[in-house]
Enzyme design. Structure first.
Site, mmCIF file in Angstrom:
data_model
loop_
_atom_site.group_PDB
_atom_site.id
_atom_site.type_symbol
_atom_site.label_atom_id
_atom_site.label_comp_id
_atom_site.label_asym_id
_atom_site.label_seq_id
_atom_site.Cartn_x
_atom_site.Cartn_y
_atom_site.Cartn_z
ATOM 1 C CG ASP A 26 -1.867 1.144 1.275
ATOM 2 O OD1 ASP A 26 -2.520 1.393 0.260
ATOM 3 O OD2 ASP A 26 -1.952 1.810 2.326
ATOM 4 C CG ASP A 28 -1.384 8.468 2.066
ATOM 5 O OD1 ASP A 28 -0.813 8.693 3.150
ATOM 6 O OD2 ASP A 28 -1.793 9.357 1.319
ATOM 7 C CG ASP A 225 -1.808 2.355 6.502
ATOM 8 O OD1 ASP A 225 -2.057 1.990 5.333
ATOM 9 O OD2 ASP A 225 -2.270 3.402 7.000
#
Length: 342
Positions: A26, A28, A225
């Site tokens: 991922d 961001d 995250d």
């Protein structure tokens, strides 16, 4: 990895960059935040790549094209080609192409990323419900997306045109804070029409399929995250995952995670890709990791020991997830997390 209920973080005697052939990262909250590289990200990814691990970047953001994303990463010091970037725009374009005729018109409610992805699949982006579209596709269009675009979607959907969405993330991080994401825009159209879109992005299977098709990964590791997109997407794809604590997920959310949100591994940041993962072992009534032992009592979690805070968090996860079984942990965790600095 199997779909059985995970009760503790897994161990790995090898560095994860050696145990898996491809990292599906991922962006961001993992690689960058607010456009700037997260600490240790650039060096960690360079080392993993030099060791032979293929790096691919997987994003639900359908606004930017792979070329733009690759240029951003390269400018941060992470050399990246457009072929290394997989977006939800690409996943939804493939989904549409399998259900409409070749060269069909598609009404676009979103940005350039969607238009480029549709053309890649031989479809023609159009701007109006009066252009006789065979489908409507909605993706994040940025803060400049005007209200009238939602009306165009509603007009077409009311005529029976099938509706697709790149993703349904309700929020998107920005340099100024949390902003409405594509999911919030999808809700506008859903409320106005009563319709339901077909969704492609994480955590749903079309995004995972697109990622595997484009990377050819045989032993992929999802690195993210967010529990509800990255980790759930790995669970749905039946592949292993690494949660890094540089983004939106905090310790309390991790301990309370239901089975589909429990990562295989947990680490502080992307340096975790370069290391093995410590064993979390059952120790009498509790679980031990490093210098910590964690136990689940009737109404609370207990933590005893000293050492690396992350080892304490891993032990707590084992205690909490085991106590919760196939549900979410409801035990009080505030005091023990505070001891670890969370």
């Amino acid at each position: 990895m199997s779909q059985s209920v995970r009760k503790r973080p897994a161990a790995s005697g090898q560095a994860l960059s050696e145990a898996y052939d491809t990292a599906l990262l991922d962006l961001d909250g993992v690689v960058y935040a607010g456009g700037n590289a997260i600490v240790h990200a650039v060096d960690s990814l360079a080392t993993a790549r030099a060791g032979g691990m293929h790096l691919a970047y997987v994003t639900n953001n359908a606004l930017r094209t792979p070329d733009v994303v690759a240029a951003h990463l390269t400018a941060l010091g992470i050399p990246t080609g457009a072929d290394d970037v997989i977006t939800s725009a690409q996943a939804v374009a493939r989904l549409i192409s399998e259900q409409v005729p070749a060269k069909a018109r598609v009404l676009v409610i979103g940005g350039e990323g969607l238009r480029v992805a549709l053309r890649e699949r031989g479809l023609e982006p159009v701007e109006s419900a009066d252009d006789d579209p065979a489908a409507v596709v909605q993706g994040y269009g940025g803060p400049e997306l005007v209200w009238g675009r939602f009306a165009e979607a509603c007009y077409a959907i009311a005529r029976g045109v099938p509706w697709f969405a790149s993703n349904t993330d309700l929020t998107i991080p920005s340099a100024r804070g949390i902003a409405p994401g594509n999911g919030a825009a999808v809700e506008v159209v859903r409320i106005a029409t009563g319709a339901e879109p077909q969704v492609a992005g994480k955590p749903l299977p079309p995004m995972h399929r697109e990622t595997i098709l484009r990377t050819g990964a045989e032993r992929p590791l999802v690195v993210g995250d967010r529990l509800d997109t990255d980790i759930e997407g790995a669970f749905n794809g039946d592949v292993d995952s690494l949660l890094v604590l540089t983004g939106v997920t905090d310790g309390a959310q991790l301990l309370a995670a239901p089975p589909q949100h429990r990562p295989t591994y947990v680490d502080a940041d992307l340096r975790g890709v370069l290391t093995g993962q410590p064993e979390v072992a059952e120790d009498g009534e509790g679980f031990r990791c490093g210098g910590w032992t964690a136990t689940a009592r009737a109404d609370r979690l207990e933590l005893d020991g000293d050492g690396a805070a992350l080892d304490g968090l891993r032990a707590l996860c084992a205690a909490a997830w085991t106590a919760a079984g196939d549900g979410s942990c409801a035990l009080d965790s505030g005091k023990v997390l505070a001891r670890l600095g969370w």
